[in-house]
Structures are given as C-alpha cells and as structure tokens.
Write a protein that holds these residues in place. Structure first.
Motif, mmCIF file in Angstrom:
data_model
loop_
_atom_site.group_PDB
_atom_site.id
_atom_site.type_symbol
_atom_site.label_atom_id
_atom_site.label_comp_id
_atom_site.label_asym_id
_atom_site.label_seq_id
_atom_site.Cartn_x
_atom_site.Cartn_y
_atom_site.Cartn_z
ATOM 1 N N MET B 1 0.888 -1.093 0.002
ATOM 2 C CA MET B 1 0.053 -0.060 -0.036
ATOM 3 C C MET B 1 0.745 1.164 -0.070
ATOM 4 O O MET B 1 1.759 1.499 0.871
ATOM 5 N N ASP B 132 -5.760 7.241 0.536
ATOM 6 C CA ASP B 132 -4.537 6.508 0.210
ATOM 7 C C ASP B 132 -4.701 5.538 -1.128
ATOM 8 O O ASP B 132 -5.717 4.947 -1.070
ATOM 9 N N THR B 133 -3.651 5.355 -1.623
ATOM 10 C CA THR B 133 -3.623 4.385 -2.678
ATOM 11 C C THR B 133 -3.254 3.116 -2.409
ATOM 12 O O THR B 133 -2.273 2.796 -1.842
ATOM 13 N N ASP B 134 -4.024 1.889 -2.625
ATOM 14 C CA ASP B 134 -3.702 0.719 -2.444
ATOM 15 C C ASP B 134 -2.645 -0.150 -3.386
ATOM 16 O O ASP B 134 -1.819 -0.839 -2.826
ATOM 17 N N TYR B 135 -2.864 0.290 -4.585
ATOM 18 C CA TYR B 135 -2.060 -0.370 -5.562
ATOM 19 C C TYR B 135 -1.584 0.536 -6.669
ATOM 20 O O TYR B 135 -2.429 1.209 -7.165
ATOM 21 N N ARG C 32 -7.849 -5.268 -0.245
ATOM 22 C CA ARG C 32 -6.596 -4.544 0.215
ATOM 23 C C ARG C 32 -5.531 -5.739 0.534
ATOM 24 O O ARG C 32 -4.480 -5.361 -0.010
ATOM 25 N N ALA C 36 -2.128 -5.865 -1.699
ATOM 26 C CA ALA C 36 -0.862 -5.673 -1.182
ATOM 27 C C ALA C 36 0.345 -6.992 -1.648
ATOM 28 O O ALA C 36 1.558 -6.607 -1.396
ATOM 29 N N VAL C 58 -7.794 1.895 -5.721
ATOM 30 C CA VAL C 58 -7.940 2.273 -4.410
ATOM 31 C C VAL C 58 -9.241 1.751 -3.793
ATOM 32 O O VAL C 58 -10.322 1.958 -4.500
#
Lengths: 461, 198, 210
Positions: B1, B132-135, C32, C36, C58
């Motif tokens: 992240m 915020d940006t995850d990817y 999420r 990751a 996002v």
C-alpha cells in the motif's frame, strides 16, 4: 515591513561579516543550570546585527544550538517537540534524504559528529588570527568559570590570501560569494539579481520570513516555528557542513577533459559552474572573463536564463544555474522564491597555487553554512532536488557537477553550438570533487530568546 | 500500500459540493478542456504526468442491483486524481505558488475549501480530503514527465539522422551529426531511481 | 470527449464492493490484502497486459466529512476505484486485460457487486463500462505516444547519451560507420519490460573503451 530590530538579531544572520579569519567551537553541555549560566555570561559578548558606526570590530561571536543542545537546557517538552522534525532529527539522520551516502555517509564523517555530543556551535570571526585567539580565550575563560560547557573540537577557517590580502576565492580557484539574497528589512547594499524576480524584470528583496522566524514569508504566512513565538521570533536555522575538496582530482579531471574540449581549459572550468574563475557570469560573457562585469554590482548578479533555454551560454546543469535557477523554471521565477538560502562560511586548509602539486589527502575544503527559516523547505530541498537530482532542471538524475555525490558515475552535459570554440561536450565518469566530512542542523536564537534560555524562563504557551 | 512508485506519486482526493454548484464546475471544466491556452500553466508546471477531475453526481454512483443499497446523498462529489513527480509538499507548494487562481476556480465550489493561498491552510485541506492508494503501477517508474518529453525528442532526432545517414559523405555526416547532438544536448539526463521522499 | 486526450484514455471506474456482514475479513479488506501482494514492477498485471501507462487501484471507504457547517453523510457501499491512463480504444484495452491477466482481475473484482468474471472478456468489458464514470477534465503531459513507443524512446535516450559520450572527437568516416552499427543494434534491441527500472546499460555503443 518596518525595519528589523537589529539589536535583537544575531549579527551572523543579518550580514556576512567579511572578516577573513574564523574559528568554530563545538560545545557540549553537561549540566543544565551551569549551561544556562554560561549563556547568561555569553550574552553581552554575542555580536548583534547592529550597524558598526565606528568601523568593524576586531572580532565577533555568535552561538547556535542543536536540538540536543536545547534539550540540555531542560526546555519544556512541549517546546522541544514543537520544532520541525528535520531539526529534531539532526542532519545525520537525514542522510538518505540529502544524498549523504557512500563516501559522504555519516560513518565517514569526522569523529566529532559520530556520537551526537555536539550541543552548540560558537562562531568567532576576526580581522586577524590574534583577534580570533583573543576572543576565543575570553570565551573559554567564561566556559571555565561557569563550568557550563566542554569544548569538543574546533574548526579553523580563513580566506585564501593574495599578497597578504584576503580574496573570496575557494580552493578550486573560483571566486565565491555572489549568491546571497536580499530580504525585506535587512539593511545591506542591495544589488539587482539577489532577491526575487518581479514580473517587470526588476529584482525585489525576498520576504523576511524566508530568513527569519516570526515574519511573513513568500507564501504569505508565518514560517513553521517552535512555541512560544517569542522563543522563535528573530531566530533562524543554520546548516553546518564541512565539505572536503579533492583538489588533485579536480585539477586532473579538468586538465584531462579539457584536452578534448574545443573551448579550452578555462572555458570548461567556467562551464562547470556558470562563472569564470574570476567570477564573471558565463551567461553575460560566454567567451572570456570580464573584470569590468565582476566589479560592477549592477551587473555581476544581474542576469536571467530565459534567453538561453538550451544552455548554449550557461549549461543547464552548471552549478550556479542549478542552485539559483532564477527564471530557468518559468513562471517568472516564482517556483524558486521559497527555496533560497543565505550562505556563510570560509575555506579551511592550506591553499595550493595553480601549478604546484596538490593532494586529495590534505585537509582542505570549505566550511559551508546556510541560514534559512525552514531547513526542509529550503536547504534540504535544494540539496536533494537541485544538487543530488536534476528533474526540475530537466536533467533527469544528473547531479550537480561540482558538489554532487557522483561516485565516479556522474555525467555533465556542456551544451554548445556549431562554433569550434563552443561545441557540445559530455563530461562523464564524474568523481566526487567534494566530500562531506560532517555537520549538523542548528537553531540560531534571537538575543531575547538567549536571555530566556539563560534565565530558564521558557513557557510553551 | 503506497502512494508512490518510482518517480511518481498517486494522489486521490474527494470533496463534497452542493449540487447546484456542480453545474458551475462542469462549465469551468468544459471551458478549460476546450481552450487549450488555459492549460498552459499545467503544461509548464512540467511535473504532472496525468491528472483528472471527475464529477460524481449524487445519484450517479454506480448501482448494480444484486442487493447493493442505493446511495442516498445530499452532496455531489468532486474526485481528483493526479500522477505527479516529486514530493507532496513540492507539488502543493507549486500549485499554490503559480496556479492559485486556477485551483480556486475549480475547488472553491467544494465545501470548506479555504482557498489555495496561504499554502498551509490549503495543505491542511488537501491532507484532510486525500485518501490513500492501495496499488500503484507505472510502466516507467524510472522516468518523470520531463524525462519522457526528453526521450521523445531524442528518439525523433535520432530517427531523422538514421534516415539521412546512409546518403551522406563522411563530411556531410559529421555536420548532420553535430546538428543532431545540438538538438538532443539539453535532453540527455539519466533516468533512474527517485530521491527519498520527505 | 473528456475521457480521451490525444491518443491516451483516462479511464475512471468505481465498482461497488460487496457489503456482506458475514464475510471475514470483509470484502474490502480482502481486496486490500490481495493488492498488497500484487507485484508493482515488471511482474505487474498491468505490465503483462498491453496498454497501461499508469494505473491505480484504491479502496474508497467512504466520502470524507470536511467539518461543520457542512453535512456529515456516508456511503452505503465502499467502492473500488480503478484509475487508468491507457492507450487508445477502451474496448480493446479492457479485452486485453481480460485476456492477459484474468486471474488477477478475478481475485480483485470478485469482491465487487455483480462482477461476471474475466473468463468471458466481453462480459468483463461490459461490467467495467457499467461502473465507469465519465472523466470531467483530463490532462496528459504527453498525449501522442503509446506505451511501447515510450519505452523505446527511454531506451534510445540512454543509448544515445552513451554513444555521444564515447565518440567525442572521432574522425568523420569512423564516426559514420560506428553510428550505422549503433543504429542497427539499437533497432534490434528488445524493448525494456514495462514496469521495470528501464534498460540496463548493457547495449554496446562502440567508441572508446569497447
């Protein structure tokens, strides 16, 4: 903007003393009460920004503290924590951000900096070595009487002399000291090119808050500052960096590369930094040094790069064009007005005249000190983005030719034209001409704030 | 992240707008989109690779049935996505210093927007509405917008020299080559790692 | 058409995430967690599929409350935001994704409402377009170059810089010959991988020291 209270601001902030000899003492405080007593005794000795109506004094003295130094006075936690994070951390912990890696990494610094014992910088400038000695003895006596501080080390520095007269040259032979900005309210013989560029092409002083805490800055607000306001006001932050100069490497590189360069050695040396070694701006006089320009305060800092977007006069990556880009990034210079710093400092070590053998190993370089209201926004930004990186100057990852941490891989493009004496030329395999040997971030308080510290009377609000 | 990949930063921001104001914003963007000269400052700022504003009217959040509950909102929302080079602070500082009028024009219709000057209040607002940006992916993490423009100039200049070269005498080639070097000399910066974000 | 700027397309997709109280962890957290683990470099699904310049995913948990006197309100669903800056035609871009990296797409979007799976690329494209929001204003610094053209140009720039440095002061005939060889070699050089840190300095550019 009314006139500043020069009696409350340390003189070192408001003017380059132009005194040719200096000694910088590095102190450690062992006991808060005794340290405060020492500051109290030093107060009358500290040189303020007051004008010297009766001529220059024989010597001056100024003082600044690291964050650990301020903590040693037992200032309230709320005050200590209100300082900007980069000052809290100190310069060593910012090494990765600053590009102080490899040979410049803290593990290669002078021992003085390694164990975080430096609490204060005490700067003495003088007209002669004897004047510096005398002032130094006076201060050391105060340290002994109060038991307030231990002297960890000192650094001597001095202007390079020509027939006994001080010059503003540094060891590589360049004339230094043109770049400092003007600020509103700071009395100084101003000259065009030293402040900010205005839409009509004239130059105006920068907002006071770019140098001093407690005043509006170029963004139209008060700079980030610790609490209480009165502790911060009329103070500033100082960077101290001991920069070792590899003189033999520099001379050899210049000689070797200029053998292949159509413009000759002195022109290549000038292209490196954007000024001929006598100080003539390459932008104004691309083909030869011109003492008439150097001596003319209306011309020697008065130029822009707008008419030279390709860098055929002054290379895009030349040192002075990088660290003071003027209008080079467009928007009439507005992107750079909050990135300016005020430089102080002198060379150290034995100068070696051109033609005499020099060695890199000898202790020789420049004590670089910079003053700014925000270490992160001003000094750190310039160091990271404009010296160790080149994107704003459209130079990708290329670093500053002169002081970049090149590790032998650096590249510098000298832009040119079709003429035989100004050809395009690539300098590759750049070594480190300059190496970092240590330093830290300091807070340089006002006279009022020094008094508060001495009396132990600092309230967080 | 992470909001960062190589030399780019992914910013996401969402701000609420009273629905009648949405039409003003649409009109402003329509003008901005059709009068290219108004985009000149964005182009000159030179550290934005891609950026977009997206108006999401309150009844237009995607609804796909299948048990999804329909949104019931009072505000329309303005989404902002930017892909920029450099640090967060540098980006907002520059926006505030040279694009304040344009930004005010776009964001003043959003609730509680403090104006883009002075910059600290503006930063506080952006920090509050940023998510915020995850990817984050970029095809060229080692390059900035400036690097890309330089590379395309070098490619075009090289292509034209490659075409000419076979028909040149050595002397003609020498002169064509010198002209080529002069065309590309301001565009030879290295690509590579980004500085540490601070 | 604000989605398009020159030859690049600004795709904005908001996919509602399944709101199922029985799911542990919740679907948004599962997205999420998966994201990751997805490679961001040359192993990225967006590097393996054609056409992506820059893209982000996002999880948007909610709208943001900016403080009184504005009204506090909340979304019923969380949304997966897919922001992509891609080449050309939207249909071929979406079909390209579904064809090249269906497992990744399924692992991510199967937590979204009404997702049909990528096994049927047409259905996948139709689903994505149902979740698309039109971009209101779209800026692109470079809007006339594809991803391969860009990667090629970055490779060329580095090679040209090395070539120039190695051939300073060389006589004209030799320079011309070396340049011809260089141009041929450069042309046959494979494209650097999308998402990588660029070409290695391996390409022989001739001249001194080689």
């Amino acid at each position: 903007m009314s006139k500043l209270n020069e009696t409350d601001i340390q003189g070192f902030v408001l003017r380059g003393y132009n005194l040719p000899f200096a000694r910088y003492l590095f102190l450690h405080f062992e006991d808060s009460a005794r340290a405060r007593a020492l500051v109290g005794r030093l107060l009358p000795v500290i040189t303020t920004g007051q004008r010297w109506d009766h001529g220059k004094p024989q010597s001056t003295a100024n003082i600044a503290f690291t964050h650990r130094g301020l903590a040693a006075f037992d200032l309230p936690e709320a005050t200590l924590l209100s300082f900007p994070v980069e000052f809290l951390q100190g310069m060593k912990d910012r090494a990765a951000i600053l590009g102080d890696t490899g040979i410049n990494a803290p593990e290669h610094w002078d021992k003085l900096w390694l164990d975080n014992h430096v609490h204060a910088w005490l700067g003495i400038n003088g007209q002669s070595p004897e004047a510096v000695d005398a002032r130094c003895s006076q201060i050391q006596a105060l340290m002994q009487e109060t038991g307030g501080a231990m002297q960890l080390a000192w650094q001597d520095a001095a202007a390079i002399m020509d027939d006994g007269k001080p010059t503003s040259r540094e060891h590589f032979g360049y004339t230094d000291g043109f770049g400092n900005p003007d600020y509103l309210g700071v009395e100084r013989s101003t000259q065009p090119g030293q402040g900010k560029l205005m839409p009509d092409g004239t130059w105006a002083p920068l907002a006071t808050g770019e140098l001093l805490l407690g005043y509006a800055d170029e963004a139209g607000e008060l700079p980030v500052a610790p609490v209480p306001h009165i502790l911060a006001c009329n103070g500033t932050f100082m960077v101290y960096r001991k920069l070792h100069q590899n003189l033999a490497t520099f001379r050899a590189y210049l000689e070797e590369r200029s053998a292949q360069y159509g413009g000759g050695m002195e022109k290549l040396a000038a292209k490196f930094i954007g000024r001929w070694r006598d100080g003539t701006p390459v932008e104004l006089s691309p083909d030869w040094p011109d003492p008439a320009i150097v001596q003319d305060p209306n011309r020697n800092t008065n130029f822009t790069y707008g008419a030279d977007p390709q860098g055929t006069r002054c290379p895009i990556g030349a040192h002075v064009r990088r660290v003071h880009p003027r209008d080079a990034f467009g928007f009439n210079g507005r992107l750079i007005d909050r990135r300016r710093i005020t430089r102080r400092g002198l060379p150290y070590g034995r100068p070696v005249p051109e033609g005499e053998p020099a060695s890199d190993a000898e202790d020789r370089g420049i004590v670089f000190m910079a003053l700014n209201a925000s270490l992160s926004r001003q000094f750190e930004f310039v160091q990271q983005q404009w010296i160790e990186y080149g994107n704003d100057a459209h130079q990708g990852n290329d670093k500053d030719m002169l002081i970049g941490n090149h590790r032998g891989h650096g590249k510098f493009v000298v832009q040119g034209d079709l003429s035989a004496t100004n050809p395009p030329f690539l300098c590759t395999h750049l070594p480190n001409f300059v190496e970092l040997r240590g330093g830290d971030y300091f807070f340089l308080p006002s006279i009022t704030a020094l008094g508060m510290i001495a009396m132990g009377l600092v309230d967080p609000r | 992240m992470s909001n960062i990949n190589g030399k780019v930063y992914a910013m996401n921001a969402i701000t609420p707008m009273k629905p009648w104001k949405t039409w003003v914003v649409r009109a402003i963007f329509f003008t901005l989109g059709h009068v290219k000269s108004l985009q000149q400052d964005l182009i000159n700022l030179s550290f934005i690779e891609f950026a977009r504003w997206v108006v999401v009217p309150r009844q237009r959040f995607p609804y796909l049935g299948n048990g999804q509950v329909k949104e019931d909102l009072k505000y329309d929302y303005l989404l902002f996505f930017s892909n920029f080079n450099g640090t967060w602070n540098q980006y907002i500082d520059a926006f505030s210093a040279v694009l304040s009028n344009g930004l005010n024009l776009v964001w003043r219709w959003s609730e509680k927007f403090p104006g883009s000057v002075p910059v600290t209040l503006f930063k506080e607002y952006i920090a509050r509405v940023q998510f915020d940006t995850d990817y984050y992916f970029t095809a060229y993490p080692h390059a900035t917008a400036n690097d890309l423009k330089s590379a395309h100039i070098v490619q075009a200049s090289l292509d034209s020299l490659v075409q000419r070269a076979p028909n040149c005498t050595p002397e003609e080639f020498r002169s064509a080559y010198l002209n080529f070097v002069i065309q590309v000399q301001a565009h030879l910066g290295d690509t590579g790692e980004a500085p540490v974000i601070f | 058409m604000p989605n398009q700027n020159g030859s690049v397309y600004g795709l904005t997709i908001l996919s509602p995430i399944i709101n199922d109280e029985r799911a542990t962890p919740s679907h948004d957290l599962q997205i999420r967690n998966y994201l990751a683990t997805v490679p961001t470099g040359e192993g990225s699904p967006f590097a393996l599929a054609p056409g992506t310049h820059l893209a982000r995913l996002v999880v948007m948990d909610d709208v943001i409350y900016v403080g009184s006197p504005s009204i506090e309100e909340h979304l019923h669903s969380k949304y997966l935001v897919f922001e992509s800056n891609c080449d050309g035609d939207l249909d071929s871009y979406l079909l390209g994704l579904a064809t090249a990296v269906p497992q990744h797409l399924d692992a991510i979007w199967s937590h979204c409402v009404g997702y049909p799976g990528a096994a049927n690329p047409q259905a996948f494209a139709a689903y994505m377009k149902a979740c698309q929001i039109e971009t209101t204003f779209y800026f692109a610094a470079v809007n006339d170059k594809s991803v391969p053209e860009t990667l090629r140009a970055l490779q060329t720039q580095r090679a040209v810089s090395d070539f120039i440095a190695r051939h300073q002061g060389m006589n004209a005939a030799l320079l011309q010959a070396e340049f011809a060889q260089f141009a041929t070699r450069l042309k046959s050089e494979p494209l650097p991988a999308s998402g990588s840190m660029g070409p290695l300095r391996g390409l022989k550019t001739g001249g001194r020291n080689e």
